[in-house]
Design a protein around this motif. Structure first.
Motif, PDB file in Angstrom:
ATOM      1  N   ARG A  57      20.465  46.132  41.834  1.00 46.17           N
ATOM      2  CA  ARG A  57      19.970  46.104  43.208  1.00 46.17           C
ATOM      3  C   ARG A  57      19.765  44.648  43.591  1.00 46.17           C
ATOM      4  NH1 ARG A  57      14.236  48.730  44.671  1.00 46.17           N
ATOM      5  NH2 ARG A  57      13.360  47.005  43.511  1.00 46.17           N
ATOM      6  N   ASP A  74      14.754  42.527  45.878  1.00 41.85           N
ATOM      7  CA  ASP A  74      13.795  43.145  46.792  1.00 41.85           C
ATOM      8  C   ASP A  74      12.529  42.316  46.709  1.00 41.85           C
ATOM      9  OD1 ASP A  74      12.128  44.676  48.313  1.00 41.85           O
ATOM     10  OD2 ASP A  74      12.225  46.464  47.060  1.00 41.85           O
ATOM     11  N   ARG A 113      10.979  41.560  54.093  1.00 39.21           N
ATOM     12  CA  ARG A 113      11.247  41.772  52.673  1.00 39.21           C
ATOM     13  C   ARG A 113      12.691  42.232  52.451  1.00 39.21           C
ATOM     14  NH1 ARG A 113       8.732  47.597  50.740  1.00 39.21           N
ATOM     15  NH2 ARG A 113      10.343  47.347  49.160  1.00 39.21           N
ATOM     16  N   GLU A 118      15.358  54.118  51.836  1.00 43.75           N
ATOM     17  CA  GLU A 118      13.912  53.960  51.710  1.00 43.75           C
ATOM     18  C   GLU A 118      13.280  53.958  53.092  1.00 43.75           C
ATOM     19  OE1 GLU A 118      12.911  51.136  48.188  1.00 43.75           O
ATOM     20  OE2 GLU A 118      14.588  50.208  49.256  1.00 43.75           O
ATOM     21  N   ASP A 144       9.069  54.016  48.240  1.00 43.34           N
ATOM     22  CA  ASP A 144       8.945  53.477  49.595  1.00 43.34           C
ATOM     23  C   ASP A 144       9.156  54.560  50.643  1.00 43.34           C
ATOM     24  OD1 ASP A 144       8.216  50.721  49.658  1.00 43.34           O
ATOM     25  OD2 ASP A 144      10.072  50.286  48.599  1.00 43.34           O
ATOM     26  N   ARG A 153       1.555  52.939  49.724  1.00 48.78           N
ATOM     27  CA  ARG A 153       1.714  53.450  48.361  1.00 48.78           C
ATOM     28  C   ARG A 153       0.747  52.801  47.380  1.00 48.78           C
ATOM     29  NH1 ARG A 153       7.711  51.022  46.718  1.00 48.78           N
ATOM     30  NH2 ARG A 153       7.092  50.496  44.628  1.00 48.78           N
TER      31      ARG A 153
HETATM   32 MG    MG Z   1      11.510  50.361  47.112  1.00 45.67          MG
END
Ligand code: MG
Ligand code: PEP
Length: 753
Positions: free
Chosen positions: A509, A512, A535, A608, A632, A642
């Motif tokens: 990925r 992030d 982000r 997400e 998310d 969260r």
């Molecule tokens: Mg996430």
């Protein structure tokens, strides 16, 4: 107004006071007079800890009749607050402060301003030094520094004079208290049984005032050289050599050790008249004060590294043991500390280190990341360690249960050990199915992959028998570096992961970063609402250099193979298109330059952001695969943070809203012949995972520790009948799916634990 020389002047005269053949009380009286005179303050008072309270021991300016009469508890009034928080206060108008309490016997109502500093010895507050003015004005920085220096010298004086409460009393008292449960934050899951070992990084400064500054400067220089050599030795040991997370951490650490600003400040403190040890401690105290004022958790962690280095330097200069860890661990030790540096943790003997309990600590701290990689459970944010636990106390560390049990009863130990044996037996069972497919009794084959983020995690592929890495969180490397990781370092990590995985798939990925995973070299300002802020892909599309460098690193590392890359937090199709175009442009450039590139690149998106689900008909044809980040996604679906513990229990992953939403997405992917994986924590919990399969999910990427239990669950389940049941419950919108599913699973003998 004091001058630069105030601290030096006070130190010089204090040395005379200390050398005089007078009683300890007389020395304290002289000290407060001296400070009041040099700082031109109407009041100077000294409170010392006695019988757990703060007693006025000496004053210049307040009523003498209050001496040995006025007492404050820790946390009571401004003096008690300074003692409890171990932080200085500097107030122009003391009465305006919410913690102010008025003690009529002292006559202090005349004085408006107040500044105070804690007197600390062996990490504990042993007293408070206070100055006051008639006029309402704050004390200046130089005065505060002078006070802090004096506080250090006083800690030496009062210890030598036997005026300090025995610091072991508190923990001896704790011993009589029997079992206590101290709750904390789950940082690295796991359990352990062992005895308490306090991490004692600090050396108590025996002499604060220097006889000869030139000698002190020389000692400090030699100390810096040894410090550097020590870290370089650590870097060269086989285990930490080369690229990878440990290597990155230690490199950051070495750069801190060479920081000129830090070195200069310590030399300056020596020039004021302090010994090398006292100078190191003074600068350390200032750094700590800064650390407490900083909100950014990343910067706080970096300042903690500096704290760790100060302790190390102090040990070298004072000739005490090379590192705290060399004091040694006994069999089955649980380490207790305020906080730990990554190198400190690595230096303990891992054969004996069973767990760590911290007063501070956070999920993204270096030490937590390292502990996770080496499999040591960590509980953070625990209060009361110093007072409730004594060295050697038996402890049951139950991070999964969110607590450490101090001095547990024999029956608790028995229960805990029985559970541990059961867990071990389970682990053995999981080992027996490690090489068997994750296939249900009625023939549904689930692709069971694991999440990873460190080079060390890759070993878990063989241990667990996972089918591959369904989510490699590349931002971990960024989080543990002081500066942006260079392309070579990124590439080396990706290559190591790809090679470690062999034939198994790895889905990388793109970073992030942002939100709670902020790094100062990328994100300058803290967003008000970080999870929904600047982000992940939002940063990457604006700072394209970041994604370009990462793309080149990935393309090179995966040369000749298949590269699976996905983008986090895609909200609209064009964001994916743009990110993909950036990677494609790099691929074309590299191909034109004749550089080796992957045989095939598959591009995926993470779902997400809920809005993306509305676009699936046009979006799915453009991507190769979809990965649903339920951590998310569900926080956005429910508009519930969260990370907020108050909301943790409120919304259920097994609510019809979540399951219907996911079923719709999974159905759309099936219709478009696109692979879809669930990669949030939800998939690693047996009942939730079963629910996912009951709505048609056939690919999961979960935390490595969950691979065994989830595979056991799958192999014991009949999925087709559950799918029918689930369709019925969702059609009705049943609010109690959790209970219904549990009952149905039990009736079918599905292994849920
Ligand atoms: Mg996430
Ligand atoms: C998620 O959001 O579910 C996810 C897997 O990503 P992360 O937990 O890294 O945000």
């Amino acid at each position: 107004m004091p001058t630069l020389g105030a601290a030096r002047e006070i130190l010089r005269r204090l040395a005379e006071v200390m050398a005089a053949a007078t009683s300890a009380q007389a020395k304290l009286n002289q000290t407060v007079r001296l400070i009041a005179a040099v700082l031109d303050a109407e009041v100077c008072s000294l409170y010392l800890r006695r019988d757990g309270q703060l007693e006025l021991f000496a004053t210049r300016g307040l009523e003498q009749t209050a001496v040995h009469v006025t007492r404050l508890s820790f946390g009571e009034g401004l003096v008690g607050t300074i003692a409890q928080t171990k932080e200085p206060l500097n107030l122009a108008d003391a009465r305006a402060h919410p913690d102010f309490v008025y003690r009529p016997e002292t006559g202090e109502d005349l004085f408006r301003s107040l500044a105070g500093v804690p007197i600390i010895r062996a990490e504990q507050t042993v007293g408070v030094l206070v100055v006051q003015h008639l006029e309402p004005r704050e004390f200046v920085e130089l005065e505060m520094e002078a006070l802090q220096t004096v506080a250090m010298v006083l800690s030496e004086l009062i210890a030598n004079a036997g005026l300090i409460d025995d610091l072991t009393i508190a923990s001896e008292r704790a011993r009589d208290q029997g079992h206590v449960r101290l709750p904390g934050l789950r940082l690295v899951l796991g359990q352990a049984h062992g005895s308490a070992v306090f991490h004692r990084p600090r050396v108590v400064v025996e002499h604060a005032i220097a006889d000869d500054p030139a000698v002190e400067r020389q000692r400090l220089s030699a100390g810096f050289n040894s410090l550097k050599a020590q870290i370089e030795r650590l870097q060269m040991t086989a285990e930490f050599a080369g690229p990878g997370d440990h290597g990155d951490i230690l490199e950051t650490y070495r750069l801190f050790a060479l920081d000129e600003g830090w070195q200069r400040r310590i030399f300056e403190a020596i020039d004021q008249g302090l010994t090398a040890e006292a100078a190191i401690e003074q600068v350390q105290m200032r750094t700590r004060a800064r650390m407490r004022r900083i909100d950014d958790p990343y910067l706080q962690e970096r300042l903690h590294d500096l704290d760790d280095l100060s302790n190390r330097l102090m040990r070298i200069v004072s000739g005490k043991l090379g590192t705290a860890a060399q004091a040694g661990l006994r069999q089955d030790s649980i380490l207790l500390a305020r906080n730990l540096g990554p190198a400190e943790l690595l230096e303990y003997d891992r054969r004996f280190l069973k767990g760590v309990v911290l007063e501070e600590g956070s999920l993204t701290s270096h030490a937590t990341i390292v502990a996770r990689a080496i499999g040591v459970p960590v509980l953070g944010r625990v209060t009361g360690l110093q007072t409730m636990v004594a060295e050697g106390d038996p402890l049951l560390l139950d991070v999964n249960g969110g607590a450490v049990h101090v001095r547990p009863s024999p029956s608790m130990v028995k229960q805990f050990e029985a559970l541990a044996r059961a867990r071990e037996a389970k682990q053995k069972q999981y080992q027996t199915i490690r090489d068997l497919p994750a296939e249900s009794r009625d023939g549904v084959r689930i692709k069971l992959m694991m999440n990873a983020g460190l080079k060390e995690d890759v070993a878990a592929l063989d241990l667990t028998g996972a089918d591959g890495i369904g989510l490699f969180r590349t931002e971990f490397q960024f989080l543990i570096s002081a500066t942006l990781p260079r392309r070579e370092r990124q590439e080396a990590l990706y290559r190591a992961v790809i090679e470690g995985a062999g034939e198994r798939q790895v889905v990388f990925r793109s970073v992030d970063i942002g939100g709670d995973k902020s790094v100062p070299y990328l994100v300058e300002a803290q967003d008000e609402n970080p999870a929904m802020g600047w982000r992940a892909l939002r940063i990457a599309l604006e700072r394209q250099g970041l994604l370009k460098v990462q793309a080149r690193a990935l393309l090179t590392a995966a040369a000749g193979r298949t590269l699976d890359i996905m983008f986090p937090m895609v909200g609209e199709p064009w964001e994916f298109e743009k990110a993909k175009a950036i990677v494609e442009a790099q691929r074309e450039r590299m191909a034109a330059q004749g550089r080796p590139i992957p045989q095939l690149i598959r591009y995926g998106a993470m779902l997400e952001v809920p809005a993306l689900a509305e676009m699936l008909d046009v979006f799915l044809p453009r991507i190769d695969f979809l990965s649903i980040g339920t951590n998310d996604l569900t926080q956005f679906l429910f508009a519930a943070d969260r990370g907020n513990p108050k909301l943790a229990e409120r919304y259920d992953w097994l609510s019809p809203a979540v399951l219907r939403y996911l079923r719709r997405v999974v159905g759309a992917c099936r219709g478009a012949h696109k692979a879809v994986t669930i990669c949030g924590e939800m998939g690693g919990r047996p009942l939730e995972s079963l629910a996912l399969m009951a709505i048609g999910v056939e690919r999961l990427s979960i935390t490595p520790a969950a691979v065994g239990p989830i595979k056991a669950m799958i192999r014991s389940a009949m999925l087709w009948p559950l799918r029918d049941k689930m369709d019925g419950w969702l059609a009705e919108g049943c609010p109690d799916i959790r209970e219904r599913l549990r009952r149905a699973a039990r009736a079918m003998d599905v292994v849920l634990e």
